[in-house]
Design a protein around this motif. Structure first.
Motif, PDB file in Angstrom:
ATOM      1  N   VAL A   1       0.841  -1.200   0.000  1.00 25.43           N
ATOM      2  CA  VAL A   1       0.000   0.000   0.000  1.00 25.43           C
ATOM      3  C   VAL A   1       0.877   1.252   0.000  1.00 25.43           C
ATOM      4  N   GLU A   2       1.888   1.270   0.870  1.00 26.13           N
ATOM      5  CA  GLU A   2       2.798   2.416   0.931  1.00 26.13           C
ATOM      6  C   GLU A   2       3.569   2.559  -0.377  1.00 26.13           C
ATOM      7  N   THR A   3       3.913   1.438  -0.983  1.00 21.61           N
ATOM      8  CA  THR A   3       4.589   1.460  -2.280  1.00 21.61           C
ATOM      9  C   THR A   3       3.704   2.091  -3.342  1.00 21.61           C
ATOM     10  N   LEU A   4       2.448   1.659  -3.407  1.00 19.40           N
ATOM     11  CA  LEU A   4       1.523   2.192  -4.397  1.00 19.40           C
ATOM     12  C   LEU A   4       1.353   3.698  -4.239  1.00 19.40           C
ATOM     13  N   ARG A   5       1.281   4.171  -3.022  1.00 20.78           N
ATOM     14  CA  ARG A   5       1.147   5.619  -2.794  1.00 20.78           C
ATOM     15  C   ARG A   5       2.348   6.365  -3.370  1.00 20.78           C
ATOM     16  N   LYS A   6       3.533   5.818  -3.198  1.00 17.08           N
ATOM     17  CA  LYS A   6       4.735   6.468  -3.737  1.00 17.08           C
ATOM     18  C   LYS A   6       4.758   6.411  -5.265  1.00 17.08           C
ATOM     19  N   LEU A   7       4.279   5.321  -5.842  1.00 16.70           N
ATOM     20  CA  LEU A   7       4.230   5.213  -7.305  1.00 16.70           C
ATOM     21  C   LEU A   7       3.259   6.236  -7.893  1.00 16.70           C
ATOM     22  N   ILE A   8       2.118   6.383  -7.270  1.00 16.59           N
ATOM     23  CA  ILE A   8       1.124   7.351  -7.751  1.00 16.59           C
ATOM     24  C   ILE A   8       1.654   8.774  -7.615  1.00 16.59           C
ATOM     25  N   LYS A   9       2.288   9.058  -6.498  1.00 15.76           N
ATOM     26  CA  LYS A   9       2.865  10.388  -6.298  1.00 15.76           C
ATOM     27  C   LYS A   9       3.902  10.701  -7.370  1.00 15.76           C
ATOM     28  N   GLN A  10       4.746   9.716  -7.695  1.00 12.27           N
ATOM     29  CA  GLN A  10       5.757   9.928  -8.721  1.00 12.27           C
ATOM     30  C   GLN A  10       5.126  10.072 -10.104  1.00 12.27           C
ATOM     31  N   PHE A  11       4.088   9.304 -10.386  1.00 10.09           N
ATOM     32  CA  PHE A  11       3.389   9.407 -11.664  1.00 10.09           C
ATOM     33  C   PHE A  11       2.847  10.815 -11.866  1.00 10.09           C
ATOM     34  N   GLU A  12       2.181  11.338 -10.827  1.00  9.33           N
ATOM     35  CA  GLU A  12       1.603  12.682 -10.929  1.00  9.33           C
ATOM     36  C   GLU A  12       2.688  13.752 -11.035  1.00  9.33           C
ATOM     37  N   LYS A  13       3.821  13.504 -10.435  1.00 12.24           N
ATOM     38  CA  LYS A  13       4.939  14.450 -10.526  1.00 12.24           C
ATOM     39  C   LYS A  13       5.501  14.470 -11.948  1.00 12.24           C
ATOM     40  N   VAL A  14       5.677  13.282 -12.532  1.00 12.35           N
ATOM     41  CA  VAL A  14       6.225  13.181 -13.889  1.00 12.35           C
ATOM     42  C   VAL A  14       5.250  13.747 -14.923  1.00 12.35           C
TER      43      VAL A  14
ATOM     44  N   ARG B   1       0.039  16.161 -13.491  1.00 12.14           N
ATOM     45  CA  ARG B   1      -1.426  16.165 -13.455  1.00 12.14           C
ATOM     46  C   ARG B   1      -1.907  15.024 -12.557  1.00 12.14           C
ATOM     47  N   LYS B   2      -3.196  15.033 -12.278  1.00 14.45           N
ATOM     48  CA  LYS B   2      -3.801  13.985 -11.450  1.00 14.45           C
ATOM     49  C   LYS B   2      -3.885  12.683 -12.253  1.00 14.45           C
ATOM     50  N   ILE B   3      -3.619  11.583 -11.601  1.00 14.78           N
ATOM     51  CA  ILE B   3      -3.667  10.290 -12.258  1.00 14.78           C
ATOM     52  C   ILE B   3      -5.110   9.883 -12.559  1.00 14.78           C
ATOM     53  N   LYS B   4      -5.328   9.216 -13.692  1.00 17.77           N
ATOM     54  CA  LYS B   4      -6.662   8.758 -14.087  1.00 17.77           C
ATOM     55  C   LYS B   4      -6.906   7.344 -13.538  1.00 17.77           C
ATOM     56  N   PRO B   5      -8.173   6.958 -13.365  1.00 19.49           N
ATOM     57  CA  PRO B   5      -8.480   5.621 -12.845  1.00 19.49           C
ATOM     58  C   PRO B   5      -7.842   4.493 -13.652  1.00 19.49           C
ATOM     59  N   CYS B   6      -7.889   4.582 -14.967  1.00 17.51           N
ATOM     60  CA  CYS B   6      -7.308   3.524 -15.800  1.00 17.51           C
ATOM     61  C   CYS B   6      -5.787   3.460 -15.632  1.00 17.51           C
ATOM     62  N   GLU B   7      -5.187   4.600 -15.330  1.00 18.61           N
ATOM     63  CA  GLU B   7      -3.735   4.643 -15.132  1.00 18.61           C
ATOM     64  C   GLU B   7      -3.340   4.042 -13.786  1.00 18.61           C
ATOM     65  N   ILE B   8      -4.226   4.178 -12.791  1.00 18.08           N
ATOM     66  CA  ILE B   8      -3.984   3.538 -11.492  1.00 18.08           C
ATOM     67  C   ILE B   8      -3.986   2.025 -11.661  1.00 18.08           C
TER      68      ILE B   8
ATOM     69  N   LEU C   1      -8.716  -0.441  -1.800  1.00 20.53           N
ATOM     70  CA  LEU C   1      -9.081   0.763  -1.048  1.00 20.53           C
ATOM     71  C   LEU C   1      -8.138   1.919  -1.380  1.00 20.53           C
ATOM     72  N   THR C   2      -6.855   1.609  -1.528  1.00 15.11           N
ATOM     73  CA  THR C   2      -5.878   2.644  -1.864  1.00 15.11           C
ATOM     74  C   THR C   2      -6.153   3.216  -3.248  1.00 15.11           C
ATOM     75  N   MET C   3      -6.555   2.371  -4.186  1.00 17.94           N
ATOM     76  CA  MET C   3      -6.881   2.831  -5.534  1.00 17.94           C
ATOM     77  C   MET C   3      -8.050   3.814  -5.506  1.00 17.94           C
ATOM     78  N   LEU C   4      -9.002   3.561  -4.620  1.00 22.09           N
ATOM     79  CA  LEU C   4     -10.164   4.448  -4.519  1.00 22.09           C
ATOM     80  C   LEU C   4      -9.805   5.799  -3.911  1.00 22.09           C
ATOM     81  N   ASP C   5      -8.763   5.826  -3.074  1.00 23.48           N
ATOM     82  CA  ASP C   5      -8.337   7.071  -2.425  1.00 23.48           C
ATOM     83  C   ASP C   5      -7.975   8.163  -3.423  1.00 23.48           C
ATOM     84  N   TYR C   6      -7.554   7.757  -4.619  1.00 24.35           N
ATOM     85  CA  TYR C   6      -7.045   8.718  -5.603  1.00 24.35           C
ATOM     86  C   TYR C   6      -8.050   9.006  -6.727  1.00 24.35           C
ATOM     87  N   GLN C   7      -9.328   8.730  -6.440  1.00 29.95           N
ATOM     88  CA  GLN C   7     -10.353   8.960  -7.458  1.00 29.95           C
ATOM     89  C   GLN C   7     -11.449   9.893  -6.942  1.00 29.95           C
TER      90      GLN C   7
END
Length: 277
Positions: free
Chosen positions: A36-49, A52-59, A86-92
């Motif tokens: 879960v902590e790993t996924l949060r860091k991956l999403i944060k890096q994706f949005e940084k690169v 923009r905000k990550i899309k559901p399909c990209e998660i 649950l973590t995937m839903l946090d970013y939508q």
């Protein structure tokens, strides 16, 4: 500890600032906290690169490409997958959640390629061996079980026999401590992977594990050790065993040095939940 162990992923992104994929395996996933902590860091890096905000399909794609887990307890696998969901839903946004379809992460049939495997990690014949090796895992993290006498399953003993034969030397684990076998077995997934585990500190101190240490320190390169024995009750309120976090990888460096950090009790922890060095 999940945060500190996954900070190595942040270091990886600092060295690869335009990269957001980083494949991570937890070979004893339990409830999935490290993933879960790993996924949060991956999403944060994706949005940084992408800036923009990550899309559901990209998660979904990020999870399918990067998050892998093994556990022989089916309930642990189900809880881990649920934690990832649950973590995937946090970013939508709420409107996106209504249309969101969760990916299948557990194997449905023999031709599917899952991310979460209900298997004994020491089963060298299981399908996860090929799938995970083909994915070229970057990091292996987790909290393998540490229990004296537990390392005697037929899969584990068979693995040690095969490994001993391939290296033409007998590989022993002290007191049948299963965590020691996890530390050795992990490099089979990818010899280039960075590995970080929370393990029983006694694996590196007691006399019964002398042969294991001789083999381990001769075949693996230890970057640093974070010794938590003195503060284990602060970090893990129910802990009865001294623990440390070890960061290492397969193979030896020409110049070997180990950074050893021993955390001591400090009033800052009770006031601010902060470990001090």
């Amino acid at each position: 500890n999940a945060y500190s162990m996954t900070e190595k992923i942040v270091e990886y992104f600092k060295k690869n600032p335009q990269e957001y994929n980083c494949k991570v395996l937890d070979p004893a996933c339990g409830s999935g906290i490290f993933l879960v902590e790993t996924l949060r860091k991956l999403i944060k890096q994706f949005e940084k690169v992408k800036n923009r905000k990550i899309k559901p399909c990209e998660i979904v794609r990020l999870v399918e490409d990067n998050i892998f887990a093994i556990d022989k307890d089916r309930n642990a696998i189900l809880i881990s997958v649920f934690s990832i969901y649950l973590t995937m839903l946090d970013y939508q946004d709420p409107k996106d959640i209504e249309q969101f379809v969760f990916p299948y992460l557990i194997q449905r049939h023999k031709n599917s390629s899952p991310n979460f495997f209900e298997n004994d990690f020491f089963d060298t014949e299981a399908t996860f061996n090929t799938i995970i090796k083909n994915n070229k895992i970057n990091f292996i993290i987790g909290n393998p079980p540490y229990k004296r006498g537990a390392g005697k399953s037929k899969e584990l003993l068979h693995f040690l026999k095969i490994r001993s034969q391939s290296e033409n030397k007998k590989i022993e684990i002290g007191n049948k401590e299963i965590a020691q076998a996890f530390m050795i077995r992990s490099s089979d997934m990818n010899e280039e992977a960075n590995i970080s585990f929370i393990v029983n500190s006694k694996n590196f101190y007691n006399l019964q594990s002398k042969q294991f240490r001789k083999y381990f320190l001769s075949n693996y390169s230890v970057g640093h050790i974070l010794e938590l024995s003195s503060v284990r009750n602060e970090v893990f309120p129910t802990a009865t065993t001294p623990v440390l976090v070890i960061f290492y990888k397969f193979g030896q460096k020409k110049s070997e040095s180990i950074k050893y950090i021993s955390i001591k009790p400090n009033p800052m922890f009770s006031k601010f939940k902060m470990l001090c060095i």
